[in-house]
Design an enzyme around this catalytic site. Structure first.
Site, mmCIF file in Angstrom:
data_model
loop_
_atom_site.group_PDB
_atom_site.id
_atom_site.type_symbol
_atom_site.label_atom_id
_atom_site.label_comp_id
_atom_site.label_asym_id
_atom_site.label_seq_id
_atom_site.Cartn_x
_atom_site.Cartn_y
_atom_site.Cartn_z
ATOM 1 N N CYS A 125 -19.133 -1.792 1.278
ATOM 2 C CA CYS A 125 -18.184 -0.391 1.641
ATOM 3 C C CYS A 125 -18.784 0.239 2.672
ATOM 4 C CB CYS A 125 -18.066 0.379 0.371
ATOM 5 S SG CYS A 125 -17.182 1.712 0.759
ATOM 6 N N HIS A 155 -16.852 4.034 -4.185
ATOM 7 C CA HIS A 155 -16.228 5.514 -4.138
ATOM 8 C C HIS A 155 -16.555 6.390 -5.070
ATOM 9 C CE1 HIS A 155 -13.122 3.524 -0.945
ATOM 10 N NE2 HIS A 155 -14.122 3.263 -0.641
ATOM 11 N N ASN A 167 -10.535 -3.787 -0.645
ATOM 12 C CA ASN A 167 -10.645 -2.740 -1.756
ATOM 13 C C ASN A 167 -9.849 -3.166 -2.972
ATOM 14 O OD1 ASN A 167 -12.352 -0.732 -1.139
ATOM 15 N ND2 ASN A 167 -11.038 -0.033 0.727
ATOM 16 N N TYR A 184 -15.316 10.505 -1.016
ATOM 17 C CA TYR A 184 -14.286 10.140 -1.944
ATOM 18 C C TYR A 184 -14.325 11.207 -2.956
ATOM 19 C CZ TYR A 184 -12.177 6.253 0.614
ATOM 20 O OH TYR A 184 -11.436 5.472 1.566
ATOM 21 N N ARG A 210 0.870 -1.183 0.104
ATOM 22 C CA ARG A 210 -0.039 -0.001 0.278
ATOM 23 C C ARG A 210 0.921 1.267 0.039
ATOM 24 N NH1 ARG A 210 -5.005 2.126 3.897
ATOM 25 N NH2 ARG A 210 -5.003 4.088 3.346
#
Length: 440
Positions: A173, A203, A151, A259, A97
């Site tokens: 989510c 998102h 995700n 988002y 990440r």
């Protein structure tokens, strides 16, 4: 779908979110009497799974319920005859990440784990693994539901729809849950009485109507939302939401999810992330430290419940949303929840077989999307663009087509330059090569 024996398998069981999942199942035991909860991880995650598993067992013991917690490093063994399977994994773990965030930022574009280049590469690492899990489920537990909150859940749901024949996958989510919470406060209403109509993809959803006890209160909410201060915005743990201008919200006649800050405040979000890049505090680096602290807390043998510190981790409420969804399928409740499923005409002008995030009635036969008609005009072009991006990313993840990946990133609004797209993709493929065999 009442069954005498409920077996839930959680892949990525060593996640820091697992105590919230266990707490959610304990709270719902009367209506969802789970016999076995299998926590599954890979050998590299053994230490975390042992720590989380021990805490889970202490939590169940304290609750005094006969839910058996089983730790496993053999996914196929765990999946046999499962009732539900949840996935909450991170291929490459947090170091991957951090690369997803820092490499794009080193070239002056947003690095984020679900959007743009970072989201694309998380999808590239994750989709092949998810498709393998689906293949195992088709063989070992074909009647089980797959609840994915790994995700980027929308792109993963898209890949399952396009590249398997599996009919029982649902993407989940926590963003809609946070939106409901925020709207409830603005309308001074009980969260349980508030529902919304949403259009879009994960998102990238917009609330196009909001109801309290079935009555629309959207005009009132829109007026309040158009005049929010920074302190009043619906916040996520992983970034700061900025308030929109009244003109934009009223012209849009819809409420963006948090988002959308990445798309409508790209300059401001990038400036903030570049400062974090300089100071070694990009979100992945912050989470890395948070997780170290959490697992030290989880080790404490006197701890028998989910610690308050877990709320500082960005995905709080994911697990609770998963427990709600599973309970509603099991009990055929028919309540409204917000999930990623096959469109099937619910949004008329998006592809029928594509994944959308939408309000659904939850039944024992799964989610039933609530029709919304065509996309509202002000949001239509943007949603179509992001949907195309998701479909291209899913295809590139399966085929290893680097040219398609470059075209997809170029079409994403967060990428300012073809030259940058090529460089960033080359560097991310090299950085993640151990997890990207399809690109070799």
């Amino acid at each position: 779908m009442k069954k005498d024996f409920i077996k839930i398998v959680t892949i990525g069981g060593g996640s820091s979110y697992t105590p919230e999942l266990v707490e959610g199942f304990i709270k719902r035991y009367d209506s969802l009497p789970i016999n076995e909860l299998w926590l599954v991880d890979i050998e590299a995650g053994r230490e975390k799974l042992e720590i989380v598993g021990a805490l889970a067992k202490r939590m169940v013991k304290k609750a005094g319920i006969p839910m058996n917690i089983i730790l496993s490093y053999d996914r196929r063994e765990a999946l046999k005859n499962a009732t539900f399977v949840t996935t909450q994994m991170r291929v490459g773990r947090l170091p991957a990440r951090i690369l997803d965030e820092r490499i794009p930022l080193s070239h002056g574009i947003i690095g984020q784990e679900t959007n743009g280049a970072g989201g694309m590469f998380k999808a590239f690492r994750t989709i092949p693994v998810i498709l393998d899990i689906v293949k195992d489920m088709e063989e070992l537990c074909p009647e089980a539901w797959l609840i994915n909150f790994t995700n980027p859940t929308g792109i993963i749901t898209e890949a399952i729809l396009q590249y398997t024949n599996f009919k029982k996958a649902i993407g989940l989510c926590n963003v809609p849950v946070n939106m409901i919470e925020g709207f409830s406060k603005m309308l001074n209403a009980d969260e349980n009485d508030v529902t919304m109509e949403i259009q879009g993809t994960n998102h990238f959803i917009f609330a196009t109507d909001v109801f309290v006890k079935g009555q629309s209160r959207f005009e009132e909410l829109l007026e309040k939302y158009a005049n929010l201060t920074k302190e009043d915005t619906i916040q996520m743990k992983n970034f700061v939401s900025l308030p929109y201008s009244p003109s934009f919200i009223k012209g849009l006649n819809a409420i963006p999810c948090p988002y959308h800050n990445y798309y409508f405040f790209t300059k401001e979000q990038l400036e903030e992330e570049l400062e974090q890049f300089k100071t070694g505090t990009v979100r992945g680096e912050v989470v890395y430290k948070t997780e170290e602290e959490l697992f030290e807390i989880y080790k404490q043998e006197e701890l028998q419940e989910k610690p308050e510190q877990l709320s500082q981790r960005g995905g709080a409420k994911y697990s609770d949303a998963a427990c709600n969804l599973i309970q509603s399928i099991y009990n055929n409740t028919g309540d409204i929840q917000y999930v990623n499923v096959k469109n099937n005409g619910a949004i008329s002008d998006l592809p029928q077989n594509s994944a959308v995030e939408i309000a659904c009635r939850i039944t024992s036969d799964g989610p039933k999307p609530l029709s919304t008609g065509n996309l509202k005009l002000p949001i239509s072009g943007y949603v179509h663009m992001i949907k195309s991006f998701e479909r291209m990313v899913a295809e590139a993840a399966v085929t290893g087509d680097k040219n398609l990946a470059i075209a997809a990133l170029n079409l994403n609004p967060l990428c300012p330059s073809d030259k940058i797209a090529n460089v960033v993709i080359d560097e991310l493929i090299e950085a993640h090569k151990d997890y990207l065999p399809q690109f070799k």
